[in-house]
Scaffold this motif. Structure first.
Motif, short mmCIF file in Angstrom:
data_model
loop_
_atom_site.label_atom_id
_atom_site.label_comp_id
_atom_site.label_asym_id
_atom_site.label_seq_id
_atom_site.Cartn_x
_atom_site.Cartn_y
_atom_site.Cartn_z
N LEU A 1 0.80 -1.21 0.00
CA LEU A 1 0.00 0.00 0.00
C LEU A 1 0.84 1.28 0.00
CD1 LEU A 1 -2.89 -0.86 2.50
CD2 LEU A 1 -2.90 -0.98 0.02
N ALA A 2 2.15 1.13 0.23
CA ALA A 2 3.01 2.31 0.26
C ALA A 2 2.95 3.06 -1.07
CB ALA A 2 4.45 1.91 0.58
N ARG A 3 3.00 2.30 -2.17
CA ARG A 3 2.93 2.93 -3.49
C ARG A 3 1.61 3.66 -3.65
NH1 ARG A 3 3.08 -0.27 -9.34
NH2 ARG A 3 2.60 1.55 -10.65
N THR A 4 0.52 3.02 -3.20
CA THR A 4 -0.79 3.64 -3.31
C THR A 4 -0.86 4.90 -2.47
OG1 THR A 4 -1.79 1.45 -3.61
CG2 THR A 4 -3.26 3.24 -3.00
N ALA A 5 -0.37 4.82 -1.23
CA ALA A 5 -0.42 5.97 -0.33
C ALA A 5 0.39 7.14 -0.88
CB ALA A 5 0.09 5.57 1.04
N HIS A 6 1.60 6.87 -1.37
CA HIS A 6 2.44 7.92 -1.92
C HIS A 6 1.78 8.57 -3.14
CE1 HIS A 6 6.16 7.81 0.43
NE2 HIS A 6 5.97 6.52 0.54
N SER A 7 1.18 7.74 -3.98
CA SER A 7 0.53 8.25 -5.18
C SER A 7 -0.65 9.15 -4.82
CB SER A 7 0.07 7.10 -6.07
OG SER A 7 -0.63 7.58 -7.20
N ARG A 8 -1.46 8.70 -3.86
CA ARG A 8 -2.63 9.49 -3.47
C ARG A 8 -2.19 10.78 -2.79
NH1 ARG A 8 -5.98 9.97 -5.55
NH2 ARG A 8 -7.87 9.79 -4.31
N ALA A 9 -1.10 10.73 -2.00
CA ALA A 9 -0.60 11.94 -1.34
C ALA A 9 -0.11 12.95 -2.37
CB ALA A 9 0.51 11.58 -0.36
N ARG A 10 0.61 12.45 -3.40
CA ARG A 10 1.13 13.35 -4.43
C ARG A 10 0.01 13.99 -5.24
NH1 ARG A 10 4.98 9.23 -5.15
NH2 ARG A 10 3.79 8.41 -6.90
N SER A 11 -1.09 13.26 -5.39
CA SER A 11 -2.21 13.79 -6.16
C SER A 11 -3.07 14.76 -5.35
CB SER A 11 -3.09 12.64 -6.67
OG SER A 11 -3.70 11.95 -5.58
N GLY A 12 -2.72 14.92 -4.06
CA GLY A 12 -3.44 15.88 -3.23
C GLY A 12 -4.64 15.32 -2.52
N ALA A 13 -4.79 13.99 -2.49
CA ALA A 13 -5.93 13.38 -1.80
C ALA A 13 -5.82 13.61 -0.30
CB ALA A 13 -5.99 11.88 -2.10
N THR A 14 -6.93 13.95 0.33
CA THR A 14 -6.94 14.16 1.77
C THR A 14 -7.09 12.81 2.48
OG1 THR A 14 -9.35 14.40 1.88
CG2 THR A 14 -8.04 16.38 1.41
N LEU A 15 -6.81 12.82 3.78
CA LEU A 15 -6.98 11.60 4.57
C LEU A 15 -8.43 11.16 4.58
CD1 LEU A 15 -4.62 12.25 7.62
CD2 LEU A 15 -4.22 10.76 5.67
N ALA A 16 -9.35 12.11 4.55
CA ALA A 16 -10.78 11.76 4.52
C ALA A 16 -11.13 11.04 3.22
CB ALA A 16 -11.62 13.03 4.67
N GLN A 17 -10.56 11.50 2.11
CA GLN A 17 -10.81 10.83 0.82
C GLN A 17 -10.24 9.42 0.83
OE1 GLN A 17 -8.99 14.01 -1.56
NE2 GLN A 17 -10.89 14.15 -2.73
N ILE A 18 -9.01 9.28 1.32
CA ILE A 18 -8.39 7.95 1.37
C ILE A 18 -9.18 7.03 2.28
CG2 ILE A 18 -6.31 6.69 2.01
CD1 ILE A 18 -4.69 9.15 1.26
N SER A 19 -9.66 7.56 3.40
CA SER A 19 -10.47 6.76 4.32
C SER A 19 -11.75 6.28 3.64
CB SER A 19 -10.81 7.58 5.57
OG SER A 19 -11.65 6.86 6.44
N SER A 20 -12.38 7.18 2.90
CA SER A 20 -13.61 6.82 2.18
C SER A 20 -13.33 5.75 1.12
CB SER A 20 -14.21 8.06 1.53
OG SER A 20 -15.36 7.73 0.78
N GLU A 21 -12.20 5.88 0.43
CA GLU A 21 -11.83 4.89 -0.59
C GLU A 21 -11.53 3.53 0.05
OE1 GLU A 21 -8.58 6.72 -2.58
OE2 GLU A 21 -9.84 8.19 -3.64
N MET A 22 -10.94 3.56 1.26
CA MET A 22 -10.69 2.30 1.97
C MET A 22 -12.00 1.65 2.38
SD MET A 22 -7.56 1.35 2.14
CE MET A 22 -7.89 0.07 3.34
N ASP A 23 -12.95 2.45 2.84
CA ASP A 23 -14.26 1.90 3.25
C ASP A 23 -14.95 1.22 2.08
OD1 ASP A 23 -13.92 2.78 5.83
OD2 ASP A 23 -15.01 4.66 5.52
#
Length: 297
Positions: free
Chosen positions: A84-106
């Protein structure tokens, strides 16, 4: 019938969830590949998204089989973190917020839950509830692991951008052949002072400079630690074969240095950048002749 009920009651829900994940790994990976979390990262190849999903599902199966559903330090989650490190880094670089990532995980949970309920459609309701609960706990822990990874990735991105901004805010200007200057503007702290030293020394080497000017006209204040960094920068430049001049020391900074008892007697100073440049040019053998009145400038 009683024997069947006894066997079902003795079934360990986490272990059964682990076995289920292994059996349905391919189906889960295929469904996750179309989820936003994977789709926004693996934009070129869907097969890469499927492969990433397989790795995560296999790791979750190992965690469930070990019965460590709530343990973020479980061995299986180490694999999950790497994947998931690659996914997390990619989402962080794209400006995704923690709330967005949390929603995508749900959004990853419903496809897995649907497959589990379908597989246990003929099992007793209580057993289905226990297995569904075990899966919910496991997916909740996966979400926590992902959020920790995303926060770490976001902090790394912030640190990297901070260093890049420090480098941009510390330009080195070639004023003359063999003369470079670093005009500093804004607050100086230990981190930026270190960047100043590294940038200046690199410029001395690259430009074959014999004189380097540190202009602090735009620096509002200097504490003892920063003053020590400046002195170290001057000493380091001398070791590189360049004379370092500090210019633009404001009255308030001069008073602060005196009150702190810092000895700058070994440091060559000039009142302004212009004075420092004039001195540097003289050291280079150039002569500055003021224009006479009435002559064109």
């Amino acid at each position: 019938m009683p024997e069947q009920q006894t066997a079902e009651e003795q079934t360990n829900p986490p272990e059964e969830v682990g076995a289920f994940l292994r059996r349905r790994r391919e189906q889960i990976a295929q469904r996750w590949a179309d989820a936003a979390l994977f789709r926004t990262v693996f934009t070129v190849s869907r097969e890469e998204a499927v492969e990433a999903g397989r790795a995560v599902v296999e790791a979750l199966a190992a965690v469930a089989a070990a019965g460590r559903l709530e343990d973020v330090e479980a061995d299986g989650f180490a694999v999950v973190r790497e994947q998931l490190a690659r996914t997390a880094h990619s989402r962080a670089r794209s400006g995704a917020t923690l709330a967005q990532i949390s929603s995508e995980m749900d959004a990853l949970r419903p496809p897995v839950n649907d497959l589990l309920l379908d597989e246990l459609s003929e099992a007793p309701a209580e057993h289905v509830r226990k297995c569904a609960t075990a899966l919910a706990v496991l997916m909740g822990t996966l979400r926590l692991v992902m959020m920790e990874t995303a926060m770490s990735a976001g902090q790394e991105l912030i640190n990297r951008q901070r260093l890049e901004l420090l480098e941009i805010a510390t330009p080195v200007i070639k004023l003359w052949e063999g003369i470079v200057a670093v005009p500093l503007i804004g607050t100086l702290d230990s981190a930026r002072s270190q960047v100043v030293m590294e940038t200046l020394l690199d410029a001395v080497v690259d430009q074959h400079a014999r004189i380097a000017i540190l202009d602090i006209t735009g620096v509002p204040t200097v504490d003892s630690l920063v003053a020590q960094h400046l002195m170290k920068t001057v000493a380091a430049a001398r070791l590189m074969g360049a004379e370092c001049i500090v210019s633009g020391i404001r009255p308030a900074i001069a008073q602060t240095i005196v009150h702190l008892g810092i000895d700058l007697s070994s440091v060559l100073t000039r009142a302004s950048l212009a004075d420092a440049l004039a001195y540097a040019l003289q050291q280079q053998g150039a002569h500055i002749v003021p224009a006479l009145a009435g002559e064109p400038q």
